[in-house]
Structures are given as C-alpha cells and as structure tokens.
Motif scaffolding. Structure first.
Motif, PDB file in Angstrom:
ATOM      1  N   LEU A 172     -31.474  18.991 -14.778  1.00  0.00           N
ATOM      2  CA  LEU A 172     -30.642  19.244 -15.943  1.00  0.00           C
ATOM      3  C   LEU A 172     -31.210  18.554 -17.181  1.00  0.00           C
ATOM      4  CD1 LEU A 172     -27.168  18.855 -14.235  1.00  0.00           C
ATOM      5  CD2 LEU A 172     -28.072  20.958 -15.226  1.00  0.00           C
ATOM      6  N   LYS A 173     -31.769  17.359 -16.984  1.00  0.00           N
ATOM      7  CA  LYS A 173     -32.319  16.610 -18.110  1.00  0.00           C
ATOM      8  C   LYS A 173     -33.669  17.176 -18.565  1.00  0.00           C
ATOM      9  CE  LYS A 173     -30.103  12.237 -16.811  1.00  0.00           C
ATOM     10  NZ  LYS A 173     -30.339  10.855 -16.314  1.00  0.00           N
ATOM     11  N   GLN A 174     -34.477  17.607 -17.595  1.00  0.00           N
ATOM     12  CA  GLN A 174     -35.844  18.004 -17.909  1.00  0.00           C
ATOM     13  C   GLN A 174     -36.007  19.502 -18.145  1.00  0.00           C
ATOM     14  OE1 GLN A 174     -38.486  16.396 -14.904  1.00  0.00           O
ATOM     15  NE2 GLN A 174     -37.301  14.497 -14.776  1.00  0.00           N
ATOM     16  N   ASP A 175     -34.906  20.238 -18.049  1.00  0.00           N
ATOM     17  CA  ASP A 175     -34.974  21.670 -18.325  1.00  0.00           C
ATOM     18  C   ASP A 175     -35.936  22.376 -17.372  1.00  0.00           C
ATOM     19  OD1 ASP A 175     -33.809  23.641 -19.866  1.00  0.00           O
ATOM     20  OD2 ASP A 175     -35.527  23.807 -21.201  1.00  0.00           O
ATOM     21  N   ILE A 176     -35.826  22.044 -16.071  1.00  0.00           N
ATOM     22  CA  ILE A 176     -36.715  22.606 -15.047  1.00  0.00           C
ATOM     23  C   ILE A 176     -36.442  24.098 -14.886  1.00  0.00           C
ATOM     24  CG2 ILE A 176     -37.409  22.474 -12.639  1.00  0.00           C
ATOM     25  CD1 ILE A 176     -38.193  20.059 -14.333  1.00  0.00           C
ATOM     26  N   HIS A 177     -37.510  24.902 -14.831  1.00  0.00           N
ATOM     27  CA  HIS A 177     -37.377  26.356 -14.777  1.00  0.00           C
ATOM     28  C   HIS A 177     -37.548  26.948 -13.375  1.00  0.00           C
ATOM     29  CE1 HIS A 177     -37.811  25.729 -19.047  1.00  0.00           C
ATOM     30  NE2 HIS A 177     -37.579  27.005 -19.290  1.00  0.00           N
ATOM     31  N   ILE A 178     -37.680  26.107 -12.369  1.00  0.00           N
ATOM     32  CA  ILE A 178     -37.903  26.620 -11.010  1.00  0.00           C
ATOM     33  C   ILE A 178     -36.580  26.677 -10.242  1.00  0.00           C
ATOM     34  CG2 ILE A 178     -38.426  24.317 -10.069  1.00  0.00           C
ATOM     35  CD1 ILE A 178     -40.436  25.752  -8.185  1.00  0.00           C
ATOM     36  N   ALA A 179     -36.398  27.748  -9.497  1.00  0.00           N
ATOM     37  CA  ALA A 179     -35.207  27.903  -8.663  1.00  0.00           C
ATOM     38  C   ALA A 179     -35.437  27.154  -7.355  1.00  0.00           C
ATOM     39  CB  ALA A 179     -34.922  29.376  -8.402  1.00  0.00           C
ATOM     40  N   ASP A 180     -35.160  25.839  -7.374  1.00  0.00           N
ATOM     41  CA  ASP A 180     -35.444  25.007  -6.209  1.00  0.00           C
ATOM     42  C   ASP A 180     -34.309  25.085  -5.194  1.00  0.00           C
ATOM     43  OD1 ASP A 180     -33.435  23.575  -7.374  1.00  0.00           O
ATOM     44  OD2 ASP A 180     -34.640  21.806  -7.840  1.00  0.00           O
ATOM     45  N   ALA A 181     -34.422  24.267  -4.134  1.00  0.00           N
ATOM     46  CA  ALA A 181     -33.452  24.334  -3.030  1.00  0.00           C
ATOM     47  C   ALA A 181     -32.046  23.974  -3.497  1.00  0.00           C
ATOM     48  CB  ALA A 181     -33.895  23.407  -1.898  1.00  0.00           C
ATOM     49  N   HIS A 182     -31.917  22.944  -4.354  1.00  0.00           N
ATOM     50  CA  HIS A 182     -30.588  22.552  -4.841  1.00  0.00           C
ATOM     51  C   HIS A 182     -29.975  23.650  -5.699  1.00  0.00           C
ATOM     52  CE1 HIS A 182     -30.796  18.600  -3.171  1.00  0.00           C
ATOM     53  NE2 HIS A 182     -31.858  18.251  -3.885  1.00  0.00           N
ATOM     54  N   PHE A 183     -30.797  24.307  -6.477  1.00  0.00           N
ATOM     55  CA  PHE A 183     -30.329  25.425  -7.296  1.00  0.00           C
ATOM     56  C   PHE A 183     -29.797  26.549  -6.407  1.00  0.00           C
ATOM     57  CE2 PHE A 183     -31.237  29.550  -9.286  1.00  0.00           C
ATOM     58  CZ  PHE A 183     -30.619  29.408 -10.523  1.00  0.00           C
ATOM     59  N   ILE A 184     -30.513  26.859  -5.351  1.00  0.00           N
ATOM     60  CA  ILE A 184     -30.105  27.942  -4.437  1.00  0.00           C
ATOM     61  C   ILE A 184     -28.811  27.588  -3.715  1.00  0.00           C
ATOM     62  CG2 ILE A 184     -30.774  29.269  -2.408  1.00  0.00           C
ATOM     63  CD1 ILE A 184     -32.253  29.991  -5.019  1.00  0.00           C
ATOM     64  N   ILE A 185     -28.629  26.314  -3.376  1.00  0.00           N
ATOM     65  CA  ILE A 185     -27.370  25.888  -2.753  1.00  0.00           C
ATOM     66  C   ILE A 185     -26.198  26.192  -3.685  1.00  0.00           C
ATOM     67  CG2 ILE A 185     -26.022  23.869  -2.029  1.00  0.00           C
ATOM     68  CD1 ILE A 185     -28.623  22.679  -0.927  1.00  0.00           C
ATOM     69  N   GLY A 186     -26.388  25.905  -4.977  1.00  0.00           N
ATOM     70  CA  GLY A 186     -25.349  26.216  -5.950  1.00  0.00           C
ATOM     71  C   GLY A 186     -25.078  27.701  -6.061  1.00  0.00           C
TER      72      GLY A 186
END
Length: 471
Positions: A172-186
């Motif tokens: 959230l702080k670094q504006d990461i553009h990759i759909a990582d594992a935590h993102f997919i859980i959400g």
C-alpha cells in the motif's frame, strides 16, 4: 415539544435522582446522533424533504434547535418506520422523559439492525471521502500479473474489508503493481462475499462489483434490510426459508438455524417464484411426470437426437387415455420430429431427475423442493439452473429432520430407507411453512456485508447501479 420548560424539567429530574447533568447532556447528544443515523438510513429507502430538514437540524443546528425539533423528528421517523412495515418498540415506550431510551425504542426490532446501520454509515462515509471512479481492464487479472490498476484495486479491497492491511502495508505504501498472494486472498474474500466463483481472478463480473459505488452499496443494504425485517416480523416460529438469489436454504426454529443447504433455483427464463406456502407431504422415491412445456423444450430435442433416450432414462410413455405405449427407438425418434401426443413419466430409482426425495407444497406455479441426480451442479457459483423447482443439496438432512419432527408413520419411514424403486407418500403431523424470498444484500452472522447478483432483474436499485458499468 421538548422546549425550554421540558428541558428544565428533565434537568430537575436528573438532579433529584442525583444524576450528573453533564451525563444527561451526553445522553442527549447520543440520542441526537442515533436519530441522525436513523434518518440517513430512511433517506436511502424513501428520500424526503422533511427528513432532509430533520437531518440538517440534528447535524448543523444549535442545541436549542435540536431541542425544539426533536419531538417532530421522533414523529417523522415513527411515521416512516410504520409506513415501510418495520416494527419497533416506540409505541410501548413509556419513559418519555428519557430521550435516549425513546430513541432506542424507535429503532427497528431486528437483531441485525445495529450491524446493518454501522455498515451503511461506513459506506456513506466512503462515498463522501473516497474517489470511486470506474476501473477498466482490457484483460483478466490473475496472480502474478503486473497491472497499473492493482494498487487502486488493493485500496478498494482494503476499504471494503477484504484485504488485511497488516499483510499489505508495504504494498500500500510502495504502490506495488503486482497481483501477489496477499492481493489474491483479498480478491477471493471479495468474491465470496458477492457470491462469485472464488478463483482469485478479476474478470468482468468481479470488476463490476469492485466498481459499484459505496453509496449504492449502502442503498442495497438498507432496502434489503427493510424487505427482510418487514417479512420476518410476521413469520411463524418454525419455517423453511429459501433466498433465491443467494441459492441458500435455511430451516429456522424459534430463531435458531437448524439446517442450511445450498440450492439450485430456476433459470432467468424459468424463474423460481417468490411465494409462501406450507409443506404438507414428503415423498420418498418420487416419479417425475414431465410437464408439457419441459417435454417440448428439453426432452424431445434429445429424443430427436437419440431415440433410445426414453428407455435409457427410464421413462414410461402414456397416450391420452392413460395407456402405456411401447415403440422402438427409431419410432420414438421419428415421432419426436412431429406432434408428440404422449406424456412421459420417469420411474423412481437411480437417475430419476427428482432424486430420492420430494417436498410438496401447494402453489399455482407447480414448483416444489426435491433432490437431484446431478450433484456436481451445487459446486457452481451461479446456481440458477433449474426449470423453476428448487433442488436441495442437503436433502438427507432436511428429510431426516422432517421424519423426526413431522412424519406420522415413522415405522414405514424406517422400512423405506432400503427401498429405491417404490414410491411412498408420507403425511405430516403438521405442515411446515416455506417461504421463497428474494434478498440481494444482507449482513451475515460474522458482521460481513453480503451481496448477490440480481439474477431475475427484480432489484431496480442494483440494476440501475451496475447497468452502466463496463462488462
């Protein structure tokens, strides 16, 4: 009207009771705040100039204005709740000197009102504080993909409660553009709350719900709450409830859920109707008399392809006089191309479309609840797949509950458990009310907001909200 004299009398009463006046002021402010929350809720359902003026008086007015208008506000809200059929305890409130108690008595009599109201207020706050423009993605977004919209989607999932900020603080702080594992859980959590396939892939349907504005989410929760609360205020102590767009059945007895099951309901062009009735009979090993409409639309095309379909699926064929008819597969195939003056009845047993059990309740639509031979369909996220009847996954659980509580002839019930080809009807000691309802949003037992697709396009609020969103 609570003007100066009544306020003074209230203060004197508090002093006589040795209650700190500052505490009384806090209670009065709490009452005003609760009234404002109720007005926000009511405005989502039936906006009015009067309620808008009431809200402004409570949120922007002086203390004197609040005191002079509060009696009118109480009256306006009571009129609103009465007009939409939502019960409360206001008419039973006798302690009118305690404004907060009166305000609490005005709140809807529903165990989930507080949770729903809190969620509605939060969504309204989001609508005022956060940008929620329409997102467009030209491809499906899966785990490991890199996309410029991932940070914004992550932010929305966080605001809606589907992303854990502690696991995603760096992203959230670094504006990461990759759909990582935590993102997919959400994403999967979000999909589950919206009745979607829980695959972690952001496709058109998931994106449509992500784009739904918080204000529309608040409206859906409020309007469905009123529908549900009004309905449940008059139900019997024990009943069967099937929420059609949720594809869910619940057996409720004296406020307790005795049984739950996934169900299959009618297709959009063969809708399961909203109705209330009484289950009066239970059938083991039912036969299936094919309705003419289904015979023409569904079965005859299969017979035209394969004349052996009738025998393979264990159908008896009868003429208009009720006489059994026997023909070769080729003859059946030829007859299926023209006018077919016969009716089909599928014999009980393995492979019967109605499965092992049928629960009969009187209605003009000729629908009922039954088992099914095609169990795999319960794993589909969109289970609007039948011709109008309701297929139940936990059919054994419901049948056994009814056998234990309602079936008269329990000895015959026990004897029939090993029988697969003989049809047996069972009378009940009492009928079981059954209600088929249509609710597309609610707060679940864990306090999470649940939303479902409007499969029959009956919810004008939801239709209007998502109609313009990019598919």
């Amino acid at each position: 009207m609570l003007g100066r004299s009544s306020s003074y009398a209230l203060l004197v009463t508090l002093l006589l009771l040795n209650i700190n006046p500052s505490f009384a002021i806090e209670r009065a402010e709490a009452a005003y705040q609760s009234l404002a929350f109720q007005i926000q809720f009511a405005q989502l359902i039936r906006p009015s100039k009067q309620l808008d003026n009431d809200y402004r008086a409570l949120t922007l007015g002086t203390n004197e204005l609040k005191k002079t208008r509060v009696e009118h506000i109480l009256s306006d809200l009571q009129e609103f709740w009465t007009s939409v059929g939502v019960p409360n305890n206001a008419s039973k409130s006798v302690n009118y000197t305690d404004l907060l108690a009166h305000v609490f008595a005005l709140e809807p009599l529903s165990s989930d009102y507080l949770a729903t109201s809190n969620k509605v207020r939060f969504q309204l706050w989001l609508s005022q504080q956060e940008e929620w423009g329409e997102l467009r993605i030209d491809r499906w977004l899966e785990e490991g993909d890199v996309h410029s919209l991932v940070p914004e989607i992550r932010r929305r999932l966080l605001l809606l409660g589907d992303v854990d900020s502690s696991n995603n603080s760096d992203q959230l702080k670094q504006d990461i553009h990759i759909a990582d594992a935590h993102f997919i859980i959400g994403v999967k959590s979000f999909q589950q709350r919206h009745g979607l396939k829980r695959d972690g892939i952001i496709g058109p349907e998931t994106l449509r719900w992500i784009n739904l504005k918080p204000f529309e989410r608040a409206r859906l929760l409020a309007m469905n709450f009123v529908d549900k609360t009004r309905f449940l205020a008059s139900v019997e102590p024990r009943f069967l409830l099937i929420n059609i767009p949720a594809f869910q059945l619940e057996l409720i007895s004296h406020g307790r859920i005795e049984l739950q099951s996934r169900v299959i309901v009618g297709k959009p062009y063969r809708q399961t109707p909203v109705l209330s009735s009484q289950i009066s009979n239970l059938v083991i090993n039912p036969s299936w008399r094919v309705p003419r409409r289904l015979l023409t639309r569904d079965l005859l095309p299969k017979v035209r392809e394969d004349g052996g379909y009738i025998e393979q699926r264990n159908f008896d064929v009868f003429d208009r006089h009720g006489e059994l008819v026997s023909k070769s597969p080729q003859e059946w195939q030829d007859l299926a191309h023209g006018r077919f003056p016969y009716r089909l009845v599928q014999k009980p047993g393995e492979g019967n479309t109605l499965g092992r059990y049928k629960f009969f309740f009187k209605n003009k639509y000729n629908v009922y609840i039954h088992d099914t031979s095609d169990k795999d369909l319960f794993n589909e996220s969109n289970r609007a797949l039948s011709s109008g009847c309701i297929r139940i996954e936990n059919v054994e659980g419901l049948a056994n509950w009814m056998a234990s509580h309602l079936v008269k002839d329990k000895q015959t019930w026990v004897e029939m458990q090993i029988e697969r080809r003989k049809t047996q009807w069972f009378s009940l000691n009492d009928t079981l009310p059954v209600h088929l309802v249509y609710w597309t949003a609610w707060i679940d037992e864990n306090g999470n907001a649940q939303y479902r697709n409007d499969i029959y396009h009956q919810n004008s609020v939801l239709n209007t909200a998502i109609a313009h969103l990019t598919p």
